[in-house]
Structures are given as structure tokens and as C-alpha cells.
Design an enzyme around this catalytic site. Sequence first.
Site: not given
Length: 1135
Positions: A365, A510, A762, A768
Site C-alpha cells: 500500500d 480543483f 485507484r 488488490k
Amino acid sequence: MKYIKPLISEIPWNYNWNYSAMSLLDRQSEGRQSGEQERYLQANNREFNSLFGYPNNSIKTSKYNALNFLPMNLFEQFQRLANAYFLILLFLQLIPQISSLAWYTTVIPLMVVLSITAVKDGIDDMKRHKNDNQVNNRSVLVLMNGRIVTDKWMNIQVGDIIKLENNQLVTADILLLSSSEPYSLTYIETAELDGETNLKVKQAISVTSDMEDNLKLLSAFDGPDTKLMQNGGKSAFKRTQIDHLMNVLVLWIFLFLCGMCFILAIGHYIWENKKGYYFRDFLPWKEYVSSSVVSSVLIFWSYFIILNTMVPISLYVSVEIIRLGNSFYINWDRKMFYELKNTPAQARTTTLNEELGQVKYVFSDKTGTLTRNIMTFSKCSINGKFYGDVYDKNRQKVEISEKTEKVDFSYNRLADPKFSFYDKTLVEAVKKGDRWVHLFFVSLSLCHTVIPEEKVEGELVYQAQSPDEGALVTAARNFGFVFRSRTSETIMIVEMGETRIYKLLAILDFNNVRKRMSVIVRTPENRVMLFCKGADTILCQLLHPSCRSLRDVTMEHLDDFASDGLRTLMVAYRELDNAFFQDWSRKHSEAFLSLEDRENKISIVYEEIEKDLMLLGATAIEDKLQDGVPETIITLSQAKIKIWVLTGDKQETAVNIAYACNIFDDEMDGMFIVEGEDNETVWQELRSAREKMKPQSLLESDPIDDYLTAKPRIPFKIPEEVPSGNYGLVINGYSLAHALEGNLELELLQTACMCKGVICCRMTPLQKAQVVELVKRYKKVVTLAIGDGANDVSMIKAAHIGVGISGQEGMQAMLNSDFAFSQFCYLQRLLFVHGRWSYNRMCKFLSYFFYKNFAFTLVHFWYAFYSGFSAQTVYDTWFITFYNLVYTSLPVLGLSLFDQDVNETWSLRFPELYEPGQHNLYFNKKEFVKCLVHGIYSSLVLFFIPMGTIHNSVRTDGKEISDYQSFSTIVQTSLLCVVTMQIALETTYWTMISHIFTWGSLGFYFCILFFLYSDGLCLMFPNVFQLLGVARNTLDWPQMWLSVVLSMVLCMLPVIGYHFLKPLFWPVSVDKVIDRIHHCMSHPLPPRIRTRLKHAGSRRSAYAFSHKQGFGALITSGKTLKAKFPKKNSFPFKK
């Protein structure tokens, strides 16, 4: 994340709303096991909600309970073929017709092995129960029968209305009904889920937002249905590659054993037919023996029992002890103890130690694992002048350390005491009133979406959705430009002690495309100003032509920032004409209210005003890496361990960290970015990358194509391919979702495995785990996953080895891990010291253990040809009993617990020593065959040398010495001397304990020999101890010692010759490293100088804002205004 759409119909004010809560997210990305599409519940009505069978809120990570512990644990243990083998052997020994050994010789060791393992597993699971109880028994306030009562989280049910207080942990998936904050906003920290400590903003649903002046929430998903538990994956019983190999070897030994027993049974049949009938007058057949065939069948099983020590049950006891001992070394390692958190390293499992020495792929991670998720203002460039470096009196640059004097901010009573800066020239410029420096910090204090909180006068707390923004606003605050408060229309700034109020006209927020944000304000002097900050690659295109020379200087400074791995952005401004702004504001309102193509229209309007900007400077923020991360990554790479970063962060941030950590570097031959939005595009991007890395790989016969066309498909492992250079791969979660489908997953794996480093951004927790499973399925390697948040749990469970980072980011990853510590840099010590030693020790142990038992057992095979295949043992019964449990147990344990080929310093300095474990060179099927051949040879020597020595020999008084008892004593003494010398040759690191264990065990054998064969013991128990005086008589014979010496010489010479010739004729890379170490030991190297690692400045370290759009819409809509009137409080409880 999980989206809940509530359908609420109001009824009288009694907290009974009807909900239809629908999960709108794709089942694949979220992994809902139930496949539930919608959820019906009624708030505060347990009777109604119980009709749908929703689970309670108790969580369970443990494996056993009081009822299923014994059967489940025994089932897991008997998955080891050796345990099942000994269980079958026990049943055979209970049959008196074939049993040549007592039943208790097997049942007692078997029970000891099962009991030790069961106790260990039980203790591990009790720790899980303890952690579960700690979470389940947390207190929470819940609405029951119109009253707020205290209950436990485990008793919360779907539909309950609960009340939370500040800094309280939440262990359910909940729907926000109301909050005491203005407009029912609440700030949450998701560290337990994703390791991120920055706050996220949530707002209550409008229909209930004014319900109470307290934080009220509705429980929507409880216990196993929560996102945390759903993402946790399934717990699996992890076993090492050596465990799997030992199962295969036990099967081989079993077949080999059956083959020997069959040969001996045939020999018995032949002997009975040719010779046996002569002895029936003296030894008649039993009544159940009717023929030579029946006798041969019974002899087959008798020899099966006698030769069972080919795989002694003490092997598994020893393995458990060795693993436990090496686990204690990890727990006791002071160099893996993190003093700041008072946290030691933990080996939470004792079954995976040797696999730590075989890791090939590390999946990590990012946030909280590689980084601390702490942003600090490090350097800046203002109007072409560089600030942030420190110089001594001779104008020589000084490396900043803890001893470096910090800037004194005592002149500013609102300064943050935790902020540190070292360049005094910047403070001097502020105090002198430098116009550009002041304007620079005014820009930083205005251009953001931070929300301030000031509960105590002068103690400001900034709630920032991104830690970057918090760092910039804090820096401006310390230099005297304090962002004090805001409303939807104004921003209050304290500039060098003077309070100034700016009118907020617009926030140009943003997003991932714009990579910048702007604010438009009216100053107290009635000037309209636009302040903008963003990525330099974007802002450079928006600057006024007059800024060209300043831009070039600033870009040089940005290169310096990038070389230090800092996160950069540019700051610019523009003064607007009032008439121009009014016209632009009208266009902005029209675009904002547009119902069609709204986002695109707003973007066009933003671009009209964000141009011709005047450059102010640039900032450099340090995304604090954990200590030693870059050095650790380099060391892992030198050991040919490949590092993949699997993160939920955006691509820009992840790539930036990859460069800072040295996963990527500017010397790479290329970096491939996979961002296709369909299968075909992703396939083309992957094939293109593979073609550049190794063009011939597409021309050669592709094993993957052969695998895909083969029917039926057989188990397949992708071979290692060496690319033509160093490359990196970046792929986002959306493209990864396509790449993990069907045959594309093999294309992805083949391409990714050729890269030096891989960044997957992302990603969902499920993705994962899928990536880890993909590598496990198609690569014959050991994988390790390391993370710190609950979103890493599924990845940690999926990998062969799971490592949890324990710290401030939550404990979920640690609680589900196999090993845990507080700093990523400890990983190199875990692998290169503890892992490598454990692997080497276990391999030496297994090789020696199989060898000594082959040599011990196969003597029976040769003796059968001289004993009429009668299933008579060579050794005394007590020697058979004590051989593995007493005589040879301590030396091999000493070897397996204390041996070191090189010490920890050399292990860390030469990571190349780690490679043999990755390829499993030290113990595999080939090495096992070598042990078998060596054992066969030794057994031949140990049988025929004593036999030849005493054949037709007599004592000095003329009496013959070739009797069975004397022969047995000579053979067993020779055997023990040979195996003791063998382990002495294998030992490379001698300690006092090693000497005591090795030579003490041999001396103990002679003591026991005299004791068991003593006159007193034989006279007291004549039926048990039958070798009266044999030891005393035999040890006096020169023939006996001649036999021992000859056996030792003949058994040791081939071993010594092999160890001497192997490095010369069959060298491996590690032999060369060992030679270098020996050279370095005789010619010491100078100590390493630790230098700060940098990468070249040819690339820009892009600034990354928050992961999502900022708070601009909330701010300008007035949501953060303090309410003018207090809300009605029906529940007057203190927070």
C-alpha cells in the site's frame, strides 16, 4: 464505497421512517457476498427489521470456538500427509499379528505433536477472540423507547438510531441523519479503512438534518455486512512451500517404503520355500499362518512398521519448535522495536518463518505504509528567489537535521508550535515587508477550501480534505498570514497582526482535469484579485508573456525541488478589471445553472478568466516518507525482489511517491501507462509495452497461447522473462478491471512481471486481492503483501505472507496479518536477516533429518538379507526409541536455532545472498534425492563395515565376538558418531550451546549405554533390559573402534570432497558473494556513509490536491455558516 439512496416518507415525529436502502455500486467492485440489491428497514423498529434476517453487529475474525476447535483443528492437522501416515501406522500397530513394535511408540509421539500444534493454534485464536471482544464491547449511545441509553456496538441492529460524540470510533456502516455542526456537516477520519488521516466531509440527508442538535446516525449495514468486513476477504490456513513439498516427499517416501517392503516380502517368500522349512521344527508357524504367501503378506506389514522411521514423527515436533524459536527472535529483535510508539515487531503466526526467506514479489500500500501521510512545507521560490536551504558562515550548504536551529516564530502569537522551518532569510523578508513575499503568502492563505475551527481563543485547527492544503495554509499562518475564519461570502485573514476581511466572489475548484484551483476575492482596498495555484505543467501555459524570465528561474528551482522528491506547485495571481469580472460572473452563473453539458460549460468559463496570470513563485511540500523507505526499496531491488504498489490514490500522487521511493527512477528505459477504457485498448497497450521491453517475446512461441488453446487446461506457470532494460508500469483501477477479465489477465501478468516496478492506482480492496491472487496463480513465487489500513486486509490475507504496519492509521491490517511492525524499513531486516536465516536453517534441518533417518532405517533393509527376512531389528529397542527423541534431537535443534552462514551485518550489506531462497535452491526434490542417495550409501557403510570388521574375529582370549548383541552395539555407535560428525560439518556458526548440544549428545549416548546395559538394571528388569554387560565388553575391543573410525572416514570423505569441489566446478552466485564476504572480513571495508538519496531532476514532481473535488461548492453555498439560531435540542446531553 457504498452508496445508499434513502426513500423516506415522513410520519409523526416519533423516529419511525420507512427506508428502502439500495446499494448502487457494482457487485464486482464491492464484492457483496449476498448479492443484495436493496435493503428495507424501518428506523428504530427492531421488530420490523428482524423480519428480513439482517445479521447483528458483532464481528468475528477468529477461526474456532469451544465446540468446533477440536474437530476443525484435527482436520487441518491431518491435511499433513505425515500426520495421516502415522495415524494409519498406529492402527497397523494395534494388530498383534504384524506388529513388531509396541503401539505406544507411535501414539505417544503423535499425541504430543497434535497437542503442541493444537495449543499453539488455540493460543493464536484466543488472541483473535480477545481483539474481537475489544471491538464488540465498545460503548455507544442508542435510542431505545424514546430514551438515549448506553449499549455495546455488538448489540446494535440494522435500523437503530445511534448518537456519536467527538473522536468516537464507528463499527458499523451508517447513514448520517443530523449533526451538531452547522448545516449537519460532519468530519470523519477513515484511517481504520484506508490509512488516511486527513478528514472527509459528510452531510446529513436534508429531511432529517434539522432533527436534533446532536450527531445522530442510522445503522444500515451491521457486522459481516459492513464494508470493512466485506473487504476483509476470507481467512485461509496458510502453509509454506516447504510444507507442500514435504507432503509430496512423504508420498514419495511412502511409495519407496512400500517398494522396500514388497522386495523384503518377496525375499521372505523365497527364503521360506528354500530354507524356512528346516526351522519349523524349532519355530513352528502360528495357527494363522497357513502358507508362505500368508507369511509374506504378514512380513510385508511387519517391515512397514519397522521401516516407518523413514519419516519419523519427531520431524514435525522439531519443525514446530524451530519455527517457534525463530518467531521469538523476531519478537525479541530490538532493532525492529519502534520507540516512538513503544511497539515491538510481532510474529503473529509461527508457521511461515522460512517463507520469509523466499519472497519474490512485494505488494505494498502507499498511504501510511510507504508514507506517513504527513505533509510539511519544506521549500519555496518567491519572485525568483530560492528559500528553504540553510548555509553556514562560509556559504556552504548545511544538511538539515534535528540539531539544526529552527526559525523563531515567537513574533506571531497565532503560529502553530508544531511547524518547523530553518531558513531565516524568508522570515527576514516577511518582516521587512517584501511586497512579493507578502503577496505570495496572502495567496496561500486565501486560495484553498480549508475550513477552520477555533474552539479556544487562538488555538486554530484546520479541517482540510487534503493534507497538502493543510500544510500550505499552516505555512502561511506561521509566517504571519493567518487564515482565521470564513463564511460563504467572506474570508478573514490576520496579516502580520492586522485583521483584514476579503470578500469571496468565486471559488474555481480543483478537479483531475484542471489540476489547479483559483479563488476570486475583493480586497479591503476594493481591488478584484484572482489567486491561482496548481501543477506547474498547467500554470506555465497560463502565464502572461512578461513572466518568461521569471518562469525560467522558477522552473530551475522546481527542478531542484523535484530532485529532492518534493511535491510542487506554482502560485500565480491576476488583478481583474471590475467590468470584466461582472461580465464573467454573469457567464459563470449561466453555466452553473445550465441543465445540459453543465461541467463542460463551467470549464470553458473558468478558462476565460484563468489566463494572463502573473507568476508569484512555487512551493515544495514534502510528503513525509517513513524513515529508510528509499534505502529499503533499493536493498529489496538488489535482492531481485519486485515491488508493486497497490493504492487507492490517484495516479499523479502514486507515481510521485514511486519516484521518491526509488521504485521508479529517471534512468529507466521507459514507463508505460495503461489507461484504456475497453478490453481492446487495454490489450493493445499491454502488447505494445511488451514489444518495447522484449520484441522477440511476440515472435517466439508464446506459452500463454499454448495454454489458452490447450484443452483441457492444465496447471500453468508463466516463466520468467528478462526485458531489454528497466521499465515501469502504471495502470489505473478502471483499466485494471478490464485487464483482470478473461485471457487479458495473463497478458497483464506477463507484461507487469517484466517491469522493474508496477504502480496500480485507484484500486478497490477487491482488486488488490485479485492482483495478488493472479501472481500466486500463474507464478511459482512467494508473495508478500504489506499495508496499514482495513482496505489492505483482503490483500494481506490473499498473499502467502501478510505484513501489517501498526501505528496511528488503525489496527485492522495488523490484526489480520502474519507479521506486524511499525516501520516499512523493518521489512528488509525481516526478510534478509530473520527470513534468510530461517530458510537456511530449515533447509539444513530437513536435509540432515532425512539423511540421518535414511541412514538409520536402511540398515534394517541390508540386515534383512542376513536374518532370513524375519522382520528382526538391527538395533536395541531402547536405541530405536531414543534415536530421534534424545540422541539426535538436540544437535539438529542447535543447528536450526543458532546457525548463521554470515552475520546480520553481511546479510543486510549483500542482498544477493537472498536469491537462493527465491529459487528454493537449498531444499527441493533434487536435494531430497541427494539426501536419499547419501543415506543409502551411509547405511551400506554402517552395515557392512562392522560386519566385515567382526566377521570371524575373536577376542584376545580366543572367544568369538560376532554375536548379534555386539554387532548391534557397534552399528549403533558407528551410526551416532557418523551423524554427529555430519552435523558438525554442516554447522557454520558455533556457539557454546552448539558445542554442548552436539558433543554433549554423543557423550550422553555413552552414559545411557552403560546405564541401560548395566548389571543392576538387567537383573531388576530382565524382560525389558536384556543386553547385560554388552557395552562394557564391546567398548573394550579394538575391532569396535576400528569399525567406528572406518565408518566415519568412509562416510565423511565423500561429503568433504563434495563441499570442496562444488564451488570450483558447480559454483552458484551466492558462493561468489560468500568469497567476497570472506575477503572483506580479512580486508575490512570502510563504514557506509548514509547519504540522502536523490533522483535526477529531469522529471517534475507533480503536485496532487485532494483525492476528490474540494469543499468549494459547500463553502459558496453557505453550508459552513454558523447557524444564527440554536437548534431545538430534545436530548440535552453533553458532548
